[in-house]
Design a protein around this motif. Structure first.
Motif, PDB file in Angstrom:
ATOM      1  N   GLU A  28       0.812  -1.223   0.000  1.00  0.00           N
ATOM      2  CA  GLU A  28       0.000   0.000   0.000  1.00  0.00           C
ATOM      3  C   GLU A  28       0.843   1.270   0.000  1.00  0.00           C
ATOM      4  O   GLU A  28       0.401   2.319  -0.441  1.00  0.00           O
ATOM      5  CB  GLU A  28      -0.947   0.017   1.215  1.00  0.00           C
ATOM      6  N   GLN A  29       2.067   1.181   0.526  1.00  0.00           N
ATOM      7  CA  GLN A  29       2.955   2.353   0.567  1.00  0.00           C
ATOM      8  C   GLN A  29       3.820   2.471  -0.687  1.00  0.00           C
ATOM      9  O   GLN A  29       4.647   3.370  -0.782  1.00  0.00           O
ATOM     10  CB  GLN A  29       3.870   2.283   1.809  1.00  0.00           C
ATOM     11  N   GLY A  30       3.634   1.554  -1.632  1.00  0.00           N
ATOM     12  CA  GLY A  30       4.394   1.610  -2.876  1.00  0.00           C
ATOM     13  C   GLY A  30       5.743   0.914  -2.803  1.00  0.00           C
ATOM     14  O   GLY A  30       6.532   0.990  -3.741  1.00  0.00           O
ATOM     15  N   LYS A  31       6.034   0.223  -1.697  1.00  0.00           N
ATOM     16  CA  LYS A  31       7.298  -0.495  -1.551  1.00  0.00           C
ATOM     17  C   LYS A  31       7.228  -1.782  -2.367  1.00  0.00           C
ATOM     18  O   LYS A  31       6.291  -2.559  -2.240  1.00  0.00           O
ATOM     19  CB  LYS A  31       7.565  -0.824  -0.086  1.00  0.00           C
ATOM     20  N   SER A  32       8.231  -2.012  -3.200  1.00  0.00           N
ATOM     21  CA  SER A  32       8.278  -3.193  -4.056  1.00  0.00           C
ATOM     22  C   SER A  32       8.990  -4.341  -3.361  1.00  0.00           C
ATOM     23  O   SER A  32       9.990  -4.145  -2.677  1.00  0.00           O
ATOM     24  CB  SER A  32       9.020  -2.889  -5.358  1.00  0.00           C
ATOM     25  N   THR A  33       8.459  -5.542  -3.568  1.00  0.00           N
ATOM     26  CA  THR A  33       9.086  -6.767  -3.105  1.00  0.00           C
ATOM     27  C   THR A  33       9.042  -7.753  -4.262  1.00  0.00           C
ATOM     28  O   THR A  33       8.051  -7.836  -4.983  1.00  0.00           O
ATOM     29  CB  THR A  33       8.335  -7.360  -1.883  1.00  0.00           C
ATOM     30  N   TYR A  34      10.125  -8.488  -4.428  1.00  0.00           N
ATOM     31  CA  TYR A  34      10.206  -9.471  -5.502  1.00  0.00           C
ATOM     32  C   TYR A  34       9.939 -10.865  -4.937  1.00  0.00           C
ATOM     33  O   TYR A  34      10.383 -11.198  -3.845  1.00  0.00           O
ATOM     34  CB  TYR A  34      11.580  -9.421  -6.178  1.00  0.00           C
ATOM     35  N   TYR A  35       9.202 -11.657  -5.720  1.00  0.00           N
ATOM     36  CA  TYR A  35       8.809 -13.003  -5.306  1.00  0.00           C
ATOM     37  C   TYR A  35       9.124 -14.005  -6.409  1.00  0.00           C
ATOM     38  O   TYR A  35       8.911 -13.724  -7.586  1.00  0.00           O
ATOM     39  CB  TYR A  35       7.300 -13.067  -5.037  1.00  0.00           C
ATOM     40  N   GLN A  36       9.594 -15.175  -5.996  1.00  0.00           N
ATOM     41  CA  GLN A  36       9.776 -16.302  -6.913  1.00  0.00           C
ATOM     42  C   GLN A  36       8.432 -17.005  -7.062  1.00  0.00           C
ATOM     43  O   GLN A  36       7.747 -17.246  -6.064  1.00  0.00           O
ATOM     44  CB  GLN A  36      10.794 -17.303  -6.345  1.00  0.00           C
ATOM     45  N   VAL A  37       8.053 -17.318  -8.282  1.00  0.00           N
ATOM     46  CA  VAL A  37       6.838 -18.099  -8.509  1.00  0.00           C
ATOM     47  C   VAL A  37       7.188 -19.551  -8.212  1.00  0.00           C
ATOM     48  O   VAL A  37       8.039 -20.141  -8.862  1.00  0.00           O
ATOM     49  CB  VAL A  37       6.328 -17.947  -9.951  1.00  0.00           C
ATOM     50  N   GLU A  38       6.544 -20.104  -7.189  1.00  0.00           N
ATOM     51  CA  GLU A  38       6.848 -21.478  -6.774  1.00  0.00           C
ATOM     52  C   GLU A  38       5.921 -22.487  -7.436  1.00  0.00           C
ATOM     53  O   GLU A  38       6.372 -23.485  -7.973  1.00  0.00           O
ATOM     54  CB  GLU A  38       6.752 -21.580  -5.255  1.00  0.00           C
ATOM     55  N   LYS A  39       4.626 -22.257  -7.363  1.00  0.00           N
ATOM     56  CA  LYS A  39       3.628 -23.162  -7.945  1.00  0.00           C
ATOM     57  C   LYS A  39       2.443 -22.342  -8.429  1.00  0.00           C
ATOM     58  O   LYS A  39       2.162 -21.268  -7.909  1.00  0.00           O
ATOM     59  CB  LYS A  39       3.094 -24.158  -6.906  1.00  0.00           C
ATOM     60  N   GLU A  40       1.744 -22.901  -9.413  1.00  0.00           N
ATOM     61  CA  GLU A  40       0.482 -22.322  -9.887  1.00  0.00           C
ATOM     62  C   GLU A  40      -0.482 -23.466 -10.129  1.00  0.00           C
ATOM     63  O   GLU A  40      -0.094 -24.501 -10.652  1.00  0.00           O
ATOM     64  CB  GLU A  40       0.679 -21.580 -11.204  1.00  0.00           C
ATOM     65  N   PHE A  41      -1.729 -23.263  -9.733  1.00  0.00           N
ATOM     66  CA  PHE A  41      -2.710 -24.316  -9.949  1.00  0.00           C
ATOM     67  C   PHE A  41      -4.116 -23.747 -10.000  1.00  0.00           C
ATOM     68  O   PHE A  41      -4.376 -22.634  -9.560  1.00  0.00           O
ATOM     69  CB  PHE A  41      -2.606 -25.399  -8.870  1.00  0.00           C
ATOM     70  N   GLU A  42      -5.005 -24.548 -10.603  1.00  0.00           N
ATOM     71  CA  GLU A  42      -6.429 -24.235 -10.647  1.00  0.00           C
ATOM     72  C   GLU A  42      -7.159 -25.329  -9.900  1.00  0.00           C
ATOM     73  O   GLU A  42      -6.796 -26.511  -9.992  1.00  0.00           O
ATOM     74  CB  GLU A  42      -6.933 -24.194 -12.091  1.00  0.00           C
ATOM     75  N   VAL A  43      -8.185 -24.925  -9.179  1.00  0.00           N
ATOM     76  CA  VAL A  43      -9.035 -25.871  -8.477  1.00  0.00           C
ATOM     77  C   VAL A  43     -10.386 -25.212  -8.253  1.00  0.00           C
ATOM     78  O   VAL A  43     -10.449 -24.008  -7.975  1.00  0.00           O
ATOM     79  CB  VAL A  43      -8.397 -26.349  -7.148  1.00  0.00           C
ATOM     80  N   ALA A  44     -11.440 -25.945  -8.425  1.00  0.00           N
ATOM     81  CA  ALA A  44     -12.807 -25.457  -8.205  1.00  0.00           C
ATOM     82  C   ALA A  44     -13.098 -24.168  -8.976  1.00  0.00           C
ATOM     83  O   ALA A  44     -13.771 -23.280  -8.482  1.00  0.00           O
ATOM     84  CB  ALA A  44     -13.072 -25.266  -6.717  1.00  0.00           C
ATOM     85  N   GLY A  45     -12.555 -24.066 -10.188  1.00  0.00           N
ATOM     86  CA  GLY A  45     -12.830 -22.906 -11.026  1.00  0.00           C
ATOM     87  C   GLY A  45     -12.047 -21.652 -10.682  1.00  0.00           C
ATOM     88  O   GLY A  45     -12.304 -20.590 -11.237  1.00  0.00           O
ATOM     89  N   HIS A  46     -11.082 -21.756  -9.767  1.00  0.00           N
ATOM     90  CA  HIS A  46     -10.269 -20.607  -9.369  1.00  0.00           C
ATOM     91  C   HIS A  46      -8.796 -20.923  -9.580  1.00  0.00           C
ATOM     92  O   HIS A  46      -8.372 -22.076  -9.462  1.00  0.00           O
ATOM     93  CB  HIS A  46     -10.497 -20.264  -7.895  1.00  0.00           C
ATOM     94  N   SER A  47      -8.015 -19.884  -9.882  1.00  0.00           N
ATOM     95  CA  SER A  47      -6.575 -20.035 -10.082  1.00  0.00           C
ATOM     96  C   SER A  47      -5.823 -19.392  -8.927  1.00  0.00           C
ATOM     97  O   SER A  47      -6.226 -18.340  -8.425  1.00  0.00           O
ATOM     98  CB  SER A  47      -6.146 -19.358 -11.387  1.00  0.00           C
TER      99      SER A  47
END
Length: 100
Positions: A28-47
Motif C-alpha cells: 500500500e505504501q508503494g514499496k516493491s518486493t520481488y517473489y519467486q513463482v513457486e507453484k500455480e494451480f487451478e481448483v474449483a474454477g479458481h486459479s
C-alpha cells in the motif's frame, strides 16, 4: 465433500508465462518486493499462485494469491479475503507439498 482436493488440481503456468519466474508486487505504501513463482494451480474454477519472497529460505511461509483475469484478459494477483477459501487453499497446498 469440497472441490478443493488434490484430485481436482490442474497445474498451470499462466503467471510465469505472463511475467516470468520472478514477480514484483507493491504494498500500500508503494514499496516493491520481488517473489519467486513457486507453484500455480487451478481448483474449483479458481486459479492460485504460490509465491516466495526472493532470497527467502524454503522454511519461510509462502504467499498464496488468487489469479484473476480481467475482461481484457490481463492477469492480476489478489489477496484471498474469504477466510473459508483461504483455509481450503492453504490446506490443499500443504497436502500437495507435504503428502502423507
Amino acid at each position: 465433500m469440497t472441490a478443493y482436493n488434490r484430485e481436482n488440481v490442474v497445474w498451470t503456468s499462466r503467471i510465469q508465462e505472463a511475467f516470468g519466474p520472478v514477480v514484483e508486487l507493491q504494498d500500500e505504501q508503494g514499496k516493491s518486493t520481488y517473489y519467486q513463482v513457486e507453484k500455480e494451480f487451478e481448483v474449483a474454477g479458481h486459479s492460485y499462485v504460490v509465491l516466495r519472497p526472493d532470497g527467502s529460505s524454503k522454511s519461510d511461509e509462502p504467499e498464496i494469491l488468487k489469479v484473476v483475469a480481467g475482461a481484457d484478459g490481463e492477469l492480476s494477483l489478489e489477496t484471498i479475503d474469504d477466510d473459508d477459501e483461504w483455509e481450503e487453499v492453504s490446506e490443499l497446498y500443504d497436502e500437495l507439498t507435504f503428502p502423507e
